[in-house]
Design an enzyme around this catalytic site. Structure first.
Site, PDB file in Angstrom:
ATOM      1  N   ARG A   1      -0.421 -18.807   0.166  1.00 13.00           N
ATOM      2  CA  ARG A   1       0.729 -19.156   0.726  1.00 13.00           C
ATOM      3  C   ARG A   1       0.780 -20.036   1.962  1.00 13.00           C
ATOM      4  O   ARG A   1       1.637 -20.743   2.152  1.00 13.00           O
ATOM      5  CB  ARG A   1       1.674 -17.920   0.672  1.00 13.00           C
TER       6      ARG A   1
ATOM      7  N   ARG B   1      -3.855 -26.345   8.883  1.00 10.86           N
ATOM      8  CA  ARG B   1      -3.669 -27.893   9.158  1.00 10.86           C
ATOM      9  C   ARG B   1      -4.705 -28.347  10.374  1.00 10.86           C
ATOM     10  O   ARG B   1      -4.621 -27.486  11.281  1.00 10.86           O
ATOM     11  CB  ARG B   1      -2.365 -28.184   9.498  1.00 10.86           C
TER      12      ARG B   1
ATOM     13  N   ARG C   1       6.462  -2.983  -2.072  1.00 14.46           N
ATOM     14  CA  ARG C   1       6.716  -2.711  -0.517  1.00 14.46           C
ATOM     15  C   ARG C   1       8.163  -3.003  -0.125  1.00 14.46           C
ATOM     16  O   ARG C   1       8.727  -3.705  -0.773  1.00 14.46           O
ATOM     17  CB  ARG C   1       5.731  -3.738   0.281  1.00 14.46           C
TER      18      ARG C   1
ATOM     19  N   ARG D   1       7.029  -8.407  12.311  1.00 11.67           N
ATOM     20  CA  ARG D   1       7.576  -9.694  13.174  1.00 11.67           C
ATOM     21  C   ARG D   1       9.060  -9.302  13.535  1.00 11.67           C
ATOM     22  O   ARG D   1       9.794  -8.348  13.297  1.00 11.67           O
ATOM     23  CB  ARG D   1       7.797 -10.862  11.995  1.00 11.67           C
TER      24      ARG D   1
ATOM     25  N   GLU E   1      10.871  -5.700  12.378  1.00 11.07           N
ATOM     26  CA  GLU E   1      10.684  -5.736  10.601  1.00 11.07           C
ATOM     27  C   GLU E   1       9.450  -4.646  10.624  1.00 11.07           C
ATOM     28  O   GLU E   1       8.582  -5.130  11.092  1.00 11.07           O
ATOM     29  CB  GLU E   1      10.367  -6.865  10.090  1.00 11.07           C
TER      30      GLU E   1
ATOM     31  N   TYR F   1       5.860 -12.115  -6.915  1.00  6.21           N
ATOM     32  CA  TYR F   1       6.245 -12.577  -5.521  1.00  6.21           C
ATOM     33  C   TYR F   1       6.528 -13.984  -5.625  1.00  6.21           C
ATOM     34  O   TYR F   1       5.890 -15.168  -5.428  1.00  6.21           O
ATOM     35  CB  TYR F   1       4.905 -12.638  -4.677  1.00  6.21           C
TER      36      TYR F   1
ATOM     37  N   ASP G   1       9.127 -17.141  -4.431  1.00  5.80           N
ATOM     38  CA  ASP G   1       9.998 -17.884  -3.318  1.00  5.80           C
ATOM     39  C   ASP G   1      11.518 -18.201  -4.277  1.00  5.80           C
ATOM     40  O   ASP G   1      11.535 -18.292  -5.407  1.00  5.80           O
ATOM     41  CB  ASP G   1       9.563 -18.959  -2.906  1.00  5.80           C
TER      42      ASP G   1
HETATM   43  N1  UDP Z   1       0.104 -13.188   6.930  1.00  2.29           N
HETATM   44  C1  UDP Z   1      -0.558 -12.875   7.889  1.00  2.29           C
HETATM   45  N2  UDP Z   1      -0.334 -13.165   9.302  1.00  2.29           N
HETATM   46  C2  UDP Z   1       0.760 -13.770   9.670  1.00  2.29           C
HETATM   47  C3  UDP Z   1       1.760 -14.310   8.588  1.00  2.29           C
HETATM   48  C4  UDP Z   1       1.267 -14.036   7.277  1.00  2.29           C
HETATM   49  O1  UDP Z   1      -1.795 -12.062   7.960  1.00  2.29           O
HETATM   50  O2  UDP Z   1       0.962 -14.035  10.760  1.00  2.29           O
HETATM   51  C5  UDP Z   1      -0.108 -13.107   5.608  1.00  2.29           C
HETATM   52  C6  UDP Z   1       0.399 -11.607   5.027  1.00  2.29           C
HETATM   53  O3  UDP Z   1      -0.301 -11.068   4.194  1.00  2.29           O
HETATM   54  C7  UDP Z   1       1.540 -11.957   4.400  1.00  2.29           C
HETATM   55  C8  UDP Z   1       1.135 -13.353   3.747  1.00  2.29           C
HETATM   56  O4  UDP Z   1       0.191 -14.027   4.648  1.00  2.29           O
HETATM   57  O5  UDP Z   1       2.017 -11.254   3.299  1.00  2.29           O
HETATM   58  C9  UDP Z   1       2.089 -14.346   3.360  1.00  2.29           C
HETATM   59  O6  UDP Z   1       2.966 -14.528   4.650  1.00  2.29           O
HETATM   60  P1  UDP Z   1       4.510 -15.172   4.585  1.00  2.29           P
HETATM   61  O7  UDP Z   1       4.831 -15.764   5.610  1.00  2.29           O
HETATM   62  O8  UDP Z   1       4.430 -16.252   3.265  1.00  2.29           O
HETATM   63  O9  UDP Z   1       5.139 -13.903   4.010  1.00  2.29           O
HETATM   64  P2  UDP Z   1       6.733 -13.763   3.704  1.00  2.29           P
HETATM   65  O10 UDP Z   1       7.712 -14.770   4.634  1.00  2.29           O
HETATM   66  O11 UDP Z   1       7.207 -14.005   2.215  1.00  2.29           O
HETATM   67  O12 UDP Z   1       6.823 -12.191   4.066  1.00  2.29           O
END
Ligand code: UDP
Length: 386
Positions: free
Chosen positions: A175, A179, A251, A281, A302, A350, A352
């Protein structure tokens, strides 16, 4: 059309609202049943009573898509303000930009690499013995190497999923882009924005079509399906079958809400990547609406945990065990007759927001083309097992 029986739509999230809208516009009568007391499912937004800030009640939702049909459909229900999600990450006592980009790499390693040098550098520290990464951990080790993996992904992922990244599929990490320039836009999509009046207002407008009636706070019993011409079900697939093959694991999230004067963190989303910090986060909602002015701020810390029976499901776990269970539910769903399972919970994926809307539009297309030809609607239009 007057003799056609009413269509039931279960759930007023994006899946249900899009299907209800499209069918009603084509002349069907649609009744929407929503168990919760509000519209928009987990995209629900409301103004915080104390601060006046528009909050993403179930956590941050940033709309992004490359699908022009989805973009033109959704923007028909309200103005979207262009918004670029620039996530920050705290690890090892420092702040970095995500997704991993040239600034992240240079700051993390104390270098001044140019794009091609950074590419070569990451290749030199990556585990190139991994030919086809299957797990999250292998994907990370192969493309960014152990140090970046441990700093940004390992702890966050353990907290988010309650599992070691070696047990999770590579698709979760895919996901996120890596870059080799200074672009710190979290998403690659061309169309990105936040609805000016929030997501719930969009969904409300979507459902304000002649022919649609909405019942909030009203659960739908599967036995009632015989009363309707067809049922579009966006609730949890295992709940439809009374969890007969066991509960599919999800989850769920808990939010610790706090308010204060001014600006708490200077950004909408900051990730805390280390295992030792118990939350994943912090979202500061007013930064999603920089066009508004608020003296005070509201933030969500969160926390992720296993979803219990009375919790709100968020992320489907989808490991081998759940996929085997899901296969049983899919078989049952295919034999169910006059029910189509849609969306994140109905297909246990999962998804979007944009993919959810795309699929809901396609489900409605399929139904409308089949009702003309009188053919039966399938249980799924996209295989939940793919
Ligand atoms: N992830 C991570 N570190 C980060 C952000 C994301 O390891 O700082 C991993 C984590 O396993 C997460 C996945 O990448 O479930 C997808 O992240 P995304 O930000 O797309 O998750 P969402 O916003 O859908 O919760």
């Amino acid at each position: 059309m007057s003799k056609a029986r009413t269509i039931a739509v279960v759930g007023a999230g994006f899946s249900g609202a899009v299907i209800a809208h499209q069918l009603a516009k084509a002349g069907h009568r649609v009744t929407v049943f929503e168990a919760r007391g509000h519209l928009a499912g987990n995209c629900h937004t409301e103004r915080d009573a104390e601060t006046g800030v528009m909050t993403h009640v179930y956590g941050p939702h940033i709309f992004h898509t490359d699908n022009e049909r989805v973009w033109s459909f959704i923007t028909g229900f309200g103005e979207f303000v262009p918004y670029v999600n620039r996530v920050k990450a705290i690890t090892g006592g420092r702040v970095y930009t995500l997704p991993i980009n040239l600034l992240t790499i240079n700051q993390f390693f104390g270098r001044t690499l140019r794009p091609s040098e950074a590419r070569d550098f990451l290749e030199s520290i990556a585990d190139t013995s991994i030919e086809s990464p299957a797990t999250f951990e292998e994907q990370a080790l192969r493309f960014v190497g152990r140090e970046l993996y441990e700093a940004f992904f390992k702890g966050y992922t353990q907290k988010q999923w309650g599992l070691d990244p070696s047990e999770l599929p590579a698709s979760i990490l895919k996901r996120l882009p890596v870059r080799f320039n200074y672009d710190d836009n979290y998403f690659n999509h061309r169309r990105q924005g936040i609805p000016k009046d929030g997501y719930s207002a969009l969904v409300e407008r979507m459902l304000q079509v002649p022919g649609v009636s909405v019942h909030l706070g009203t659960a739908f019993e599967p036995a009632r399906k015989v009363e309707f011409g067809h049922v579009f079900y966006s609730g949890p697939i295992d709940a439809w079958f009374g969890h007969g093959k066991g509960r599919l694991a999800y989850r769920t999230l808990d939010f610790e809400v706090f308010r204060e004067a001014g600006d708490y963190q200077g950004n909408a989303v900051i990730n805390y990547c280390e295992q030792k910090v118990p939350y994943t986060r912090v979202t500061e909602h007013k930064h999603f609406a920089p066009w508004e002015n608020h003296a005070c701020t509201v933030c969500y810390r969160e926390f992720s945990r296993a979803c219990g029976e009375s919790d709100v499901p968020y992320y489907p776990v989808r490991l081998a065990r759940e996929k085997a269970q899901l296969a049983e539910y899919v078989d049952m769903a295919k034999r169910e007759g006059n029910v189509t399972f849609v969306g994140r919970l109905g297909t246990y994926r999962y998804l979007d927001m944009d993919v959810t809307i795309k699929e809901a539009l396609e489900v409605a297309d399929e139904f409308l083309s089949r009702t003309r030809g009188e053919a039966r609607m399938p249980a799924f239009i996209a295989s939940p097992l793919a």
